[in-house]
Design a protein around this motif. Structure first.
Motif, PDB file in Angstrom:
ATOM      1  N   GLU A 191      42.287  34.999  33.579  1.00  0.00           N
ATOM      2  CA  GLU A 191      42.019  34.507  32.224  1.00  0.00           C
ATOM      3  C   GLU A 191      40.690  33.752  32.203  1.00  0.00           C
ATOM      4  OE1 GLU A 191      46.814  33.766  31.507  1.00  0.00           O
ATOM      5  OE2 GLU A 191      45.452  32.051  31.571  1.00  0.00           O
ATOM      6  N   GLY A 192      40.540  32.870  33.177  1.00  0.00           N
ATOM      7  CA  GLY A 192      39.313  32.076  33.239  1.00  0.00           C
ATOM      8  C   GLY A 192      38.088  32.939  33.476  1.00  0.00           C
TER       9      GLY A 192
ATOM     10  N   ASN B  26      50.392  32.566  44.684  1.00  0.00           N
ATOM     11  CA  ASN B  26      50.897  31.987  43.444  1.00  0.00           C
ATOM     12  C   ASN B  26      50.483  32.898  42.296  1.00  0.00           C
ATOM     13  OD1 ASN B  26      51.648  30.492  41.239  1.00  0.00           O
ATOM     14  ND2 ASN B  26      50.522  28.643  41.822  1.00  0.00           N
TER      15      ASN B  26
ATOM     16  N   VAL C  80      48.976  19.014  38.599  1.00  0.00           N
ATOM     17  CA  VAL C  80      48.977  19.000  37.125  1.00  0.00           C
ATOM     18  C   VAL C  80      49.283  17.617  36.563  1.00  0.00           C
ATOM     19  CG1 VAL C  80      50.141  19.826  35.054  1.00  0.00           C
ATOM     20  CG2 VAL C  80      49.522  21.439  36.817  1.00  0.00           C
TER      21      VAL C  80
ATOM     22  N   HIS D  64      45.051  39.559  28.123  1.00  0.00           N
ATOM     23  CA  HIS D  64      46.290  40.080  28.712  1.00  0.00           C
ATOM     24  C   HIS D  64      45.995  40.466  30.146  1.00  0.00           C
ATOM     25  CE1 HIS D  64      48.406  40.537  24.764  1.00  0.00           C
ATOM     26  NE2 HIS D  64      47.148  40.442  24.367  1.00  0.00           N
TER      27      HIS D  64
ATOM     28  N   ARG E  93      46.923  34.839  37.742  1.00  0.00           N
ATOM     29  CA  ARG E  93      46.779  35.161  36.322  1.00  0.00           C
ATOM     30  C   ARG E  93      45.753  34.222  35.662  1.00  0.00           C
ATOM     31  NH1 ARG E  93      51.915  34.389  35.278  1.00  0.00           N
ATOM     32  NH2 ARG E  93      52.564  36.350  36.209  1.00  0.00           N
ATOM     33  N   ALA E  94      45.875  32.933  35.997  1.00  0.00           N
ATOM     34  CA  ALA E  94      44.954  31.951  35.403  1.00  0.00           C
ATOM     35  C   ALA E  94      43.505  32.248  35.789  1.00  0.00           C
ATOM     36  CB  ALA E  94      45.341  30.537  35.851  1.00  0.00           C
ATOM     37  N   GLN E  95      43.308  32.674  37.025  1.00  0.00           N
ATOM     38  CA  GLN E  95      41.942  33.001  37.453  1.00  0.00           C
ATOM     39  C   GLN E  95      41.390  34.180  36.667  1.00  0.00           C
ATOM     40  OE1 GLN E  95      39.704  31.384  39.754  1.00  0.00           O
ATOM     41  NE2 GLN E  95      41.221  29.951  38.990  1.00  0.00           N
TER      42      GLN E  95
ATOM     43  N   ASP F 289      51.005  32.841  39.218  1.00  0.00           N
ATOM     44  CA  ASP F 289      50.512  32.238  37.982  1.00  0.00           C
ATOM     45  C   ASP F 289      49.062  31.789  38.120  1.00  0.00           C
ATOM     46  OD1 ASP F 289      51.126  31.556  35.225  1.00  0.00           O
ATOM     47  OD2 ASP F 289      50.698  29.508  35.861  1.00  0.00           O
ATOM     48  N   SER F 290      48.677  31.342  39.304  1.00  0.00           N
ATOM     49  CA  SER F 290      47.271  30.947  39.410  1.00  0.00           C
ATOM     50  C   SER F 290      46.369  32.173  39.533  1.00  0.00           C
ATOM     51  CB  SER F 290      47.042  29.913  40.526  1.00  0.00           C
ATOM     52  OG  SER F 290      47.149  30.494  41.787  1.00  0.00           O
TER      53      SER F 290
ATOM     54  N   GLY G 150      40.028  24.390  41.039  1.00  0.00           N
ATOM     55  CA  GLY G 150      40.636  25.038  39.881  1.00  0.00           C
ATOM     56  C   GLY G 150      41.273  26.365  40.231  1.00  0.00           C
TER      57      GLY G 150
ATOM     58  N   CYS H 127      36.353  26.356  33.005  1.00  0.00           N
ATOM     59  CA  CYS H 127      37.299  27.196  33.746  1.00  0.00           C
ATOM     60  C   CYS H 127      37.971  28.221  32.841  1.00  0.00           C
ATOM     61  CB  CYS H 127      38.369  26.344  34.413  1.00  0.00           C
ATOM     62  SG  CYS H 127      37.715  25.218  35.654  1.00  0.00           S
TER      63      CYS H 127
ATOM     64  N   CYS I  15      40.536  23.425  37.131  1.00  0.00           N
ATOM     65  CA  CYS I  15      39.946  22.282  37.856  1.00  0.00           C
ATOM     66  C   CYS I  15      40.427  20.968  37.274  1.00  0.00           C
ATOM     67  CB  CYS I  15      38.425  22.356  37.852  1.00  0.00           C
ATOM     68  SG  CYS I  15      37.640  21.733  36.353  1.00  0.00           S
TER      69      CYS I  15
ATOM     70  N   HIS J  50      54.081  29.410  40.266  1.00  0.00           N
ATOM     71  CA  HIS J  50      54.299  27.990  40.537  1.00  0.00           C
ATOM     72  C   HIS J  50      53.349  27.135  39.720  1.00  0.00           C
ATOM     73  CE1 HIS J  50      57.120  28.367  43.879  1.00  0.00           C
ATOM     74  NE2 HIS J  50      56.500  29.502  44.092  1.00  0.00           N
ATOM     75  N   ILE J  51      53.858  26.004  39.271  1.00  0.00           N
ATOM     76  CA  ILE J  51      53.020  25.040  38.561  1.00  0.00           C
ATOM     77  C   ILE J  51      52.134  24.348  39.605  1.00  0.00           C
ATOM     78  CG2 ILE J  51      53.081  22.934  37.161  1.00  0.00           C
ATOM     79  CD1 ILE J  51      54.298  25.370  35.738  1.00  0.00           C
ATOM     80  N   GLY J  52      50.895  24.120  39.268  1.00  0.00           N
ATOM     81  CA  GLY J  52      49.966  23.475  40.203  1.00  0.00           C
ATOM     82  C   GLY J  52      50.445  22.087  40.610  1.00  0.00           C
TER      83      GLY J  52
END
Ligand code: FES
Ligand code: FES
Lengths: 155, 744
Positions: B657-658, B648, B209, B699, B653-655, B650-651, B78, A135, A98, B204-206
């Motif tokens: 992790e979060g 995406n 960012v 991981h 993956r980020a979700q 990478d996002s 996010g 987040c 976010c 992809h990069i957000g």
């Protein structure tokens, strides 16, 4: 109301505010520098972190009257060309979700690297533990700090 | 201006946006209902042309210079939706992400459903967003072909140009935009083949960012308008409380305080109505906060004043201990329990939870003779428009909802009560208002994740597998927010992990009990899946333990042969039936990657859990270590996810992790309690969050397949708590059947 001379992002400003107004609200509501965020108001989350003479400081509990002689840096002034190594590294690691906590995270990280250019995990945790990310971007923040410090953090 | 026949006077940029002192650039945040750009690079950020030349649909606009903008109608909190949707459209337009400007839609029915919830933006719009891009591309290609007098099949669009290879000619998208605009819009444009994707399914990069890392991204409280004042509200201490007396003399004496406004208390059903209280309006947020502290208020606390968490928990347990309403019966549970065989019986508790997004509720509103315009971090912009219009007694066509970035949402910002508050105050004071909730307001006056009690019993057969299962779930329903007489979980809530339990048992009885809500209950990331996944995974482990079997092998046995399960009439028609093979696959994947089958060092324990939610399959393996001082540390979490086709990666993956961090916060720390109807917690000292030093190595293992896309934002959370509790079991920790696990 009183007038305070402050140095913010290398500019001298005169602001009118109550002496007890925390720097956070002077930045946001008086100077319209809204990059610095409000998260808790009690020095518990780090969202409002700025640099006071280079030291990462929670601006939500810091009265304006206490910083008139100080050099204040906010996220908007973190780098001149917009290319602080941490900003680059944050992008490379696609850190933000976010994004709300990230100004504070970056300011804490920048102060850390300024004092300790090669921090280990413990030093990173110690410097960053005051910054909450709801987040959950901590793993990427850690990697991005290491990368910016030339320690090749894994993406 | 979209959807509003009465455009506001358009403010000059300089008028409304005071640019930050140090920043040479400013993020455009348009006034007047035009979609706004939220990129950072000033060279890239441009407003959509006032009148784009070519707009084949509400999502794509091309102007005469060939500049392409993509309007995203879902809210960014996010999960990376602005990037993912831009990718979907750009993919079909054969453009790179850096060749498009991404605009944010206002709340308007013309965009279709804009509710950003239920982990379903990509699932439901994966094809429509691509079609929006593909239609535009086909029309541009047709226009160019006509221009050259060649067959459409001979031209193709790429990188902002249409090429005719044979004649080595090319034209920019802008050059043919006007001609394309005159063509009919194809209803079923041809979509790219998966193998030809250049954007979809990659990292992809957000797109936001840079704005975020330079302090230029704009959230709910970040817009500054001329003459703006700042407000904060001392809310009713208990839902339904009434203000009986107010002394605001001390407040009005505080420097900067401009006004004190009584806000009527919400009456049931509370819906998305402002909760009520007393608003203080001031020249700064700080003065408004100070003004609140000086208020002397007397309340009649009303019907919810008797709410005590301890007694409430006992009442839930008592309800669950007795027969409840049967919602599913398979076979004969009573007969199966009467047979000899090992019996397992457990109960599970999860408390109320607050969302605590880093950005507390906040909004900017302006009301004048032309109507109302707000800028707010909302997950449901059209609902916000309705609620604000109703609160002001104004026609919706006069209300414009600009959606800022959300500093986290997690379901809280689906409820626009706080935006209505800002609008009401703005109307009253006749000036633009920036409303900020304190963290204490956020935690004490949330739409909480429901408190729950689960009661489970099983009778095991000779092989140690359940022959019969009884599962009772008791929790105050989200329905109570809309209808106070709703006292039991709805079918929708039960469908979140309870009535679609993938571990099939020959004799099953599912029951739901009644519970009253004394606070506002709402959706929180993964909703009822949180407690249903916790109970079911914990119980499977308890049965496995009783049977002396490995928890992974036990689960795989229960899942059985790969097949689709059908739990309801609706499931029969659904393309998204729960496939036991896919759930088994993520279990095996997480286990393999985590080293489940390897010998574990002394003091190291592992736990595993899996859950199907929002149509996706997730398994977690958590590894913990017992410390010399007797405490425990969470060392590592392996997450395996199958969400079908990813956009995406990478996002995604980020979700995941979060979600682990979010799951650890709720498993280890999260607990909202009340006394005398008042919520006791208020800030991050007594409602703590996981911090960096407590974060394990995470991981993430993504299953790459071409199945239909399914949810990502929420499904990563539910398996964490039960996997963690299971790992702790393995190192001799106290049995963790009630959350949070305070002993860690
Ligand atoms: S807002 Fe200052 S530390 Fe949280
Ligand atoms: S990125 Fe959302 S709170 Fe950190």
């Amino acid at each position: 109301m009183a007038k305070f001379k402050v140095n913010i992002n290398n500019r001298e400003e005169v602001v009118e505010a109550e002496a007890d107004m925390p720097l956070l609200w002077v930045l946001r509501d008086v100077l319209s520098l809204t990059g610095t965020k409000f998260g808790c108001g009690k020095a518990l989350c780090g969202a409002c972190t700025v640099h006071i003479n280079g030291v990462a400081t929670r601006s939500c509990v810091l009265p304006i009257s206490a910083v008139t002689d100080a050099k204040i840096t906010t996220i908007e002034g973190m780098s001149h060309g917009g290319d602080h190594p941490l900003q680059e590294s944050w992008k490379k690691h696609n850190v933000p979700q976010c994004g709300y906590c990230q100004a504070g995270q970056l300011m804490s990280a920048a102060a850390l690297l300024a004092q300790n250019p090669k921090p280990d995990d413990d030093a990173i945790d110690a410097a960053m533990n005051g910054n909450i990310c709801r987040c959950g971007t901590y793993q990427r923040i850690r990697a991005a700090i290491k990368d910016a410090a030339g320690q090749g953090g894994t993406p | 201006m979209s959807g509003s026949p009465q455009p506001f006077r358009r403010l000059d940029r300089r008028e409304f946006l005071k640019v930050g002192l140090a920043s040479g650039t400013c993020l455009a945040m348009a006034v007047g209902g035009t979609p706004v750009a939220a990129g950072f690079d000033p060279a890239r950020v441009h407003q959509a042309a006032a009148k784009p030349v070519f707009t084949p649909n509400v999502f794509v606009a091309v102007d005469g210079d060939g500049k392409v903008s993509i309007t995203v109608q879902r809210s960014e909190m996010g999960q990376g939706i602005r990037t993912s949707f831009a990718m979907l459209v750009a993919e079909e337009l054969n453009l790179r992400l850096d060749q498009v400007t991404v605009l944010q839609a206002t709340g308007d029915a013309k965009y279709g459903n804009q509710n950003t919830d239920g982990s379903r933006s990509v699932r439901t719009l994966y094809i429509p967003m691509r079609q929006a891009g593909a239609a535009a591309r086909e029309m541009l290609e047709t226009a160019a072909a006509q221009e050259w007098g060649v067959a459409v099949a001979e031209v193709h669009a790429e990188d902002g140009q249409i090429f005719h290879k044979k004649s080595k000619r090319s034209l920019g998208y802008g050059a043919v935009a006007a001609k394309a605009a005159a063509l009919p819009v194809p209803q079923k444009p041809k979509l790219k083949d998966r193998k030809d994707f250049t954007l979809i399914g990659k990292d992809h990069i957000g797109i936001d960012v840079d704005a975020v890392t330079h302090g230029q991204a704009r959230y709910g409280a970040d817009l500054r308008l001329p003459g703006m004042v700042f407000a904060s509200i001392e809310h009713v201490p208990v839902v339904g409380a009434q203000l009986t007396a107010m002394d605001d003399a001390a407040t009005r004496a505080i420097a900067g305080v401009l006004d004190v406004i009584k806000m009527p208390s919400a009456t049931p059903p509370v819906l998305f109505k402002p909760l009520g209280g007393v608003a203080v309006v001031a020249t700064s947020t700080f003065a408004a906060f100070k003004g609140r502290e000086a208020l002397k208020l007397t309340w009649d606390l009303g019907a919810n004043a008797g709410f005590e968490s301890g007694a409430y928990q006992k009442a839930l347990a008592a309800t669950a201990a007795k027969d409840c309403k049967v919602v599913r019966q398979v076979g004969d549970v009573a007969a199966a329990f009467a047979k000899p065989g090992k019996k397992v019986k457990r109960t599970y508790y999860m408390p109320l939870l607050a969302h605590a997004s880093m950005e507390p509720p906040a909004a900017v509103a302006r009301v004048d003779e032309n109507g109302c315009e707000v800028w707010a971090p909302v997950q449901a912009p059209q609902r916000t428009r309705e609620v604000v219009a109703a609160a002001l007694g104004m026609d919706q066509s006069k209300v414009t909802i600009n959606v800022s970035l959300l500093g986290g949402g997690f379901g809280r910002k689906s409820k626009p009560d706080f935006v209505a508050e800002a609008a009401i105050i703005a109307k009253q004071v006749g000036k633009p208002v920036c409303l900020t909730w304190k963290r204490e307001d956020d935690i004490r006056h949330d739409y909480y994740h429901s408190v729950s009690w689960q009661h489970m019993e099983a009778s095991l057969n000779a092989d140690g597998y359940p022959e019969a299962l009884l599962h009772r779930t008791v929790f105050p329903s989200i329905g109570s927010t809309f209808d106070p007489s709703a006292r039991a979980g709805s079918e929708m809530e039960l469908g979140l992990g309870f009535s679609n339990n993938p571990y099939q048992v020959p004799n099953q009885q599912l029951e739901v009990g009644q519970a009253d809500a004394h606070v506002r209950i709402g959706w929180l990331r993964a909703v009822c899946n949180l407690f249903h996944a916790f109970a079911i995974n914990r119980f499977v482990d308890a049965c496995a333990l009783e049977a002396g079997k490995d928890p992974l092998a036990y689960r795989l046995h229960l899942l059985g042969e790969p097949r689709n399960l059908v739990f309801s009439e609706a499931d029969k028609e659904s393309p998204y039936q729960l496939n036991t093979g896919r759930l088994a696959h993520v279990l095996r994947l997480a286990a393999d990657k985590a080293g489940w089958h390897e010998k574990r060092p002394a003091g190291v324990g592992m736990g595993i859990a899996a859950h199907y939610s929002f149509l996706s399959y997730v398994a977690h393996v958590v590894r913990v270590k017992k410390k010399a001082d007797g405490g425990f540390v969470v060392e590592r979490v392996d997450v395996a996810l199958d969400c079908g086709q990813m956009v995406n990666t990478d996002s995604v993956r980020a979700q995941m992790e979060g979600a682990v961090v979010f799951g650890l916060s709720l498993a280890l720390k999260g607990e909202i309690t009340a006394e005398g109807g008042r919520v006791l917690q208020g800030n991050f000292d007594d409602y703590p969050m996981l911090r960096m030093g407590e974060t394990p190595d995470i991981h993430v293992h993504l299953v790459d397949n071409a199945e239909l896309p399914t949810g990502v934002g929420e499904p990563g959370v539910p398996p964490l708590a039960p996997a963690l509790a299971s790992a702790l079991d393995a190192v001799g920790a106290p049995r963790g059947d009630a959350l949070p696990l305070k002993f860690v």
